[in-house]
Design an enzyme around this catalytic site. Structure first.
Site, PDB file in Angstrom:
ATOM      1  CE  LYS A 230      -4.328  -1.943   1.312  1.00 19.42           C
ATOM      2  NZ  LYS A 230      -4.812  -2.901   2.271  1.00 19.42           N
TER       3      LYS A 230
HETATM    4  N1  GLU Z   1      -7.850  -8.791   3.905  1.00 20.82           N
HETATM    5  C1  GLU Z   1      -6.661  -9.444   3.483  1.00 20.82           C
HETATM    6  C2  GLU Z   1      -5.745  -8.458   2.811  1.00 20.82           C
HETATM    7  O1  GLU Z   1      -6.206  -7.435   2.350  1.00 20.82           O
HETATM    8  C3  GLU Z   1      -6.889 -10.519   2.450  1.00 20.82           C
HETATM    9  C4  GLU Z   1      -7.516 -11.664   3.023  1.00 20.82           C
HETATM   10  C5  GLU Z   1      -7.757 -12.831   2.110  1.00 20.82           C
HETATM   11  O2  GLU Z   1      -7.994 -12.652   0.918  1.00 20.82           O
HETATM   12  O3  GLU Z   1      -7.771 -13.915   2.659  1.00 20.82           O
HETATM   13  O4  GLU Z   1      -4.567  -8.736   2.758  1.00 20.82           O
END
Ligand code: GLU
Length: 285
Positions: free
Chosen positions: A256
């Site tokens: 990010k």
């Molecule tokens: N929320 C997690 C992330 O943004 C991804 C989770 C998943 O796809 O299992 O890294």
């Protein structure tokens, strides 16, 4: 006449920053796979971490995905049969799983301080990964029943050392990891009373009847951990499809912090969704 179970996929972004090109490529793949199977796509807002998640990022995330042309049939903005679709509103589900794991002896309370851990743990090869826990609090399993609620200590899942965890990834082929070597006893509930990603994601994927998990290859090792959790909780195992990672011109995985490759920035430069998605091809294999 029997019909195959409906395909259910999911998009699970965390609102901790702007979505970047890597997310776009992974989420586009998830979208296409659900489309090909005439399935349902679920959008889940993974806003578990109260310190890092921001409502403005959550809003921007939905807008960026819509701009790309991705459509979902269930989500925080439209509801659905398994609402809520926002992890911060799903604490009861995670607590329930925590109780089951506590009662079965699969997890134990860990009182190691951050400092002790920093001194005792082996740094993982992957900087983003949880360090291997040396097992200092493993003998605290009997103390687990004394806790009515998880807050105040880290709760770790006890892995069986040397157990081999294998799975067939739909994209990366057969995978094999060794517990105690590739990862150690991992945190399922944090001392600051936040459920850990590993626990929340398996509880939600099962509750939302997800049949295939499409996500980045950086989470392959997490899948091995999640398979152990699914087994302990008696939950169904979905299929997995881990996309190749998009890298920057220096070969580093996008994060990010790569603001220049955020979807917002690319869009402001006048790039169309098709132009953005055309950058994916190289990274998905
Ligand atoms: N929320 C997690 C992330 O943004 C991804 C989770 C998943 O796809 O299992 O890294």
């Amino acid at each position: 006449m029997s019909t195959a179970a409906t395909y259910r996929g999911r998009l699970a972004p965390s609102p901790t920053g702007r979505l970047h090109l890597g997310h776009a490529c992974t989420f586009w793949t998830a979208y296409l796979r659900a489309q090909e199977q005439k399935g349902v796509l679920v959008l889940r807002d993974e806003d578990l971490d109260p310190q890092r998640s921001k409502p403005e990022y959550a809003e921007a995330m939905l807008e960026d995905l819509k701009w790309l042309g991705i459509e979902w049939q269930e989500g925080p903005d439209i509801g659905g049969p398994f609402a809520p679709y926002r992890q911060s509103l799903r604490r009861e589900f995670y607590l329930d799983a925590w109780r089951k794991l506590r009662d079965s002896g699969a997890i134990y309370p860990c009182t190691c301080s951050r400092k002790e851990l920093a001194l005792a743990t082996t740094a993982p090869n992957d900087v983003d990964d949880e360090p291997l826990y040396p097992g200092r609090c493993r003998n605290k399993a009997e103390e687990a029943s004394r806790y009515e609620f998880p807050a105040g200590v880290n709760w770790r899942f006890r892995v069986s050392d040397a157990e081999v965890i294998e799975f067939a990834d739909q994209h990366q082929g057969s995978q094999s990891y060794v517990a105690g070597r590739d990862f150690g006893d991992f945190v399922v509930w944090r001392r600051d009373d936040v459920p850990a990603y590993q626990l929340a994601v398996v509880v939600d994927d099962a509750a939302m009847r997800v049949t295939e998990v499409v996500r980045g290859a950086d989470l392959l090792k997490s899948t091995a951990r999640q398979l152990l959790l699914l087994r302990s909780l008696g939950l169904p195992v979905p299929r997995y499809f881990h996309c190749g990672l998009v890298r920057d011109t220096f070969g580093a995985r996008l994060a990010k912090r790569h603001d220049a490759l955020s979807l917002r920035a690319l869009r402001q430069l006048g790039q169309s969704p098709a132009e953005v998605l055309s950058l994916c091809n190289g990274g998905q294999s």
